[in-house]
Write an enzyme that holds these catalytic residues in place. Sequence first.
Site, PDB file in Angstrom:
ATOM      1  N   ARG A 157       0.822  -1.222   0.000  1.00  0.00           N
ATOM      2  CA  ARG A 157       0.000   0.000   0.000  1.00  0.00           C
ATOM      3  C   ARG A 157       0.850   1.264   0.000  1.00  0.00           C
ATOM      4  O   ARG A 157       0.567   2.219  -0.723  1.00  0.00           O
ATOM      5  CB  ARG A 157      -0.936  -0.006   1.222  1.00  0.00           C
ATOM      6  CG  ARG A 157      -2.045  -1.030   1.113  1.00  0.00           C
ATOM      7  CD  ARG A 157      -2.693  -1.282   2.442  1.00  0.00           C
ATOM      8  NE  ARG A 157      -1.801  -2.081   3.289  1.00  0.00           N
ATOM      9  CZ  ARG A 157      -2.204  -2.997   4.163  1.00  0.00           C
ATOM     10  NH1 ARG A 157      -3.479  -3.216   4.326  1.00  0.00           N
ATOM     11  NH2 ARG A 157      -1.338  -3.683   4.880  1.00  0.00           N
ATOM     12  N   ILE A 238      12.449   3.825   4.214  1.00  0.00           N
ATOM     13  CA  ILE A 238      11.399   4.124   5.200  1.00  0.00           C
ATOM     14  C   ILE A 238      10.780   2.809   5.667  1.00  0.00           C
ATOM     15  O   ILE A 238       9.705   2.808   6.271  1.00  0.00           O
ATOM     16  CB  ILE A 238      10.289   5.049   4.638  1.00  0.00           C
ATOM     17  CG1 ILE A 238       9.662   4.464   3.358  1.00  0.00           C
ATOM     18  CG2 ILE A 238      10.805   6.448   4.404  1.00  0.00           C
ATOM     19  CD1 ILE A 238       8.342   5.118   2.985  1.00  0.00           C
ATOM     20  N   ARG A 240      12.339  -0.623   7.302  1.00  0.00           N
ATOM     21  CA  ARG A 240      12.764  -1.073   8.623  1.00  0.00           C
ATOM     22  C   ARG A 240      14.275  -1.094   8.663  1.00  0.00           C
ATOM     23  O   ARG A 240      14.912  -1.373   7.640  1.00  0.00           O
ATOM     24  CB  ARG A 240      12.288  -2.511   8.896  1.00  0.00           C
ATOM     25  CG  ARG A 240      10.926  -2.644   9.527  1.00  0.00           C
ATOM     26  CD  ARG A 240      10.900  -2.127  10.966  1.00  0.00           C
ATOM     27  NE  ARG A 240       9.586  -2.263  11.556  1.00  0.00           N
ATOM     28  CZ  ARG A 240       8.593  -1.386  11.436  1.00  0.00           C
ATOM     29  NH1 ARG A 240       8.755  -0.285  10.751  1.00  0.00           N
ATOM     30  NH2 ARG A 240       7.428  -1.599  12.021  1.00  0.00           N
ATOM     31  N   GLU A 269      18.144   0.554  15.990  1.00  0.00           N
ATOM     32  CA  GLU A 269      17.678   1.865  16.466  1.00  0.00           C
ATOM     33  C   GLU A 269      17.124   1.743  17.887  1.00  0.00           C
ATOM     34  O   GLU A 269      16.656   0.675  18.268  1.00  0.00           O
ATOM     35  CB  GLU A 269      16.620   2.437  15.495  1.00  0.00           C
ATOM     36  CG  GLU A 269      15.338   1.641  15.409  1.00  0.00           C
ATOM     37  CD  GLU A 269      14.380   2.166  14.332  1.00  0.00           C
ATOM     38  OE1 GLU A 269      14.802   2.425  13.185  1.00  0.00           O
ATOM     39  OE2 GLU A 269      13.191   2.289  14.668  1.00  0.00           O
ATOM     40  N   HIS A 287      12.774   7.653  12.804  1.00  0.00           N
ATOM     41  CA  HIS A 287      11.611   6.758  12.629  1.00  0.00           C
ATOM     42  C   HIS A 287      10.288   7.524  12.833  1.00  0.00           C
ATOM     43  O   HIS A 287       9.524   7.217  13.746  1.00  0.00           O
ATOM     44  CB  HIS A 287      11.707   5.568  13.611  1.00  0.00           C
ATOM     45  CG  HIS A 287      10.910   4.380  13.151  1.00  0.00           C
ATOM     46  ND1 HIS A 287      11.296   3.081  13.363  1.00  0.00           N
ATOM     47  CD2 HIS A 287       9.727   4.292  12.493  1.00  0.00           C
ATOM     48  CE1 HIS A 287      10.394   2.243  12.862  1.00  0.00           C
ATOM     49  NE2 HIS A 287       9.418   2.966  12.322  1.00  0.00           N
ATOM     50  N   ILE A 288      10.080   8.526  11.970  1.00  0.00           N
ATOM     51  CA  ILE A 288       8.901   9.392  12.131  1.00  0.00           C
ATOM     52  C   ILE A 288       7.988   9.397  10.902  1.00  0.00           C
ATOM     53  O   ILE A 288       7.146  10.281  10.757  1.00  0.00           O
ATOM     54  CB  ILE A 288       9.317  10.856  12.443  1.00  0.00           C
ATOM     55  CG1 ILE A 288      10.265  11.403  11.363  1.00  0.00           C
ATOM     56  CG2 ILE A 288       9.942  10.972  13.833  1.00  0.00           C
ATOM     57  CD1 ILE A 288      10.467  12.918  11.422  1.00  0.00           C
TER      58      ILE A 288
END
Length: 328
Positions: A157, A238, A240, A269, A287-288
């Site tokens: 998606r 973006i 993992r 992280e 990680h935003i």
Amino acid sequence: MNKPAVLVARAIFPDVLQSLAQVFEVESNQADEVWSAAELSRHMQGKVGALTTGSERIDALLLQANPQLKMVANMAVGYNNFDVPAMTAAGVLASNTPDVLTETTADFGFALLMATARRITESEHFLRAGHWTKWSYDMFAGAEVHGATIGILGMGRIGQGIARRAAHGFGMNVIYHNRSRLSADLEAECKARYVTKEELLKTADHVMLVVPYSAESHHTIGAPELALMKPTATLVNIARGGIVDDAALAKALAAGQIAAAGLDVFEGEPKVHPELLKVSNVVLTPHIASSTVKTRRAMAQLAADNLVAYFTKGQALTPVNTLNGAAA
Ligand code: GLV
């Protein structure tokens, strides 16, 4: 009748917590302490349900120590922090938060691509450091985005959301690689052409990683893959941490083997590979990608709704595993 006991393992929006408290006896971690695996397991004692984020690992050890546990709702679409086969074997339902973050995360992927290709953070650091004394013809000359070729690895998606932005908003040529090919209709809608991973890496001007993490996707991009990329190309992750070999990437960036990278996720992280911190041609964010107020609220609410639905109706809204036995 006693309310079922649940653990909310990290701080979440207070009103979502309050809504959970109407249905459950809630122990929460609003102080947002970082718990070790042993502490998480200890707080889980006596709880039939839990709301976790991607930072909490639900594994066989925790499940053995908590045989009363029936369901864990992850406030994330990715759920590689869950040992799903162990949860299924222990009769524990798992849920995630798909759909509510798709477009927001695709927006961020594009933002990171733009920042990386156009050297936005690097040039801002230069300006803030007081180095800007004159205009020059090639100052922070970056890579073109509009009209360029974007290669999307992982066409779920979020990948499709990025493809639509790229094709329809920026007139980009979209190529993709995925475990399975999209339907012809979806390919047409995304204006995306299916290619092999090797062709993607060799021909893309910008490589975007959106594959879920698993043992099979570990180090999807390492030294051999970076060597296939164009020296002018950029790489954005973006997906993992662990999809990219961060040490190999830092080397490739330092050597100018690729032009630049944008990373929102990291191996191990919140620690970041020290060599990545030393190179200037990388944009680093903590990680935003799903972090807008609206979307993070929607994610928290969906995780809470999953718990409520499972314990009141016996069926979660967005489960990721199927149990044979009775539900709650
Ligand atoms: C964030 O990384 C998520 O999986 O939702």
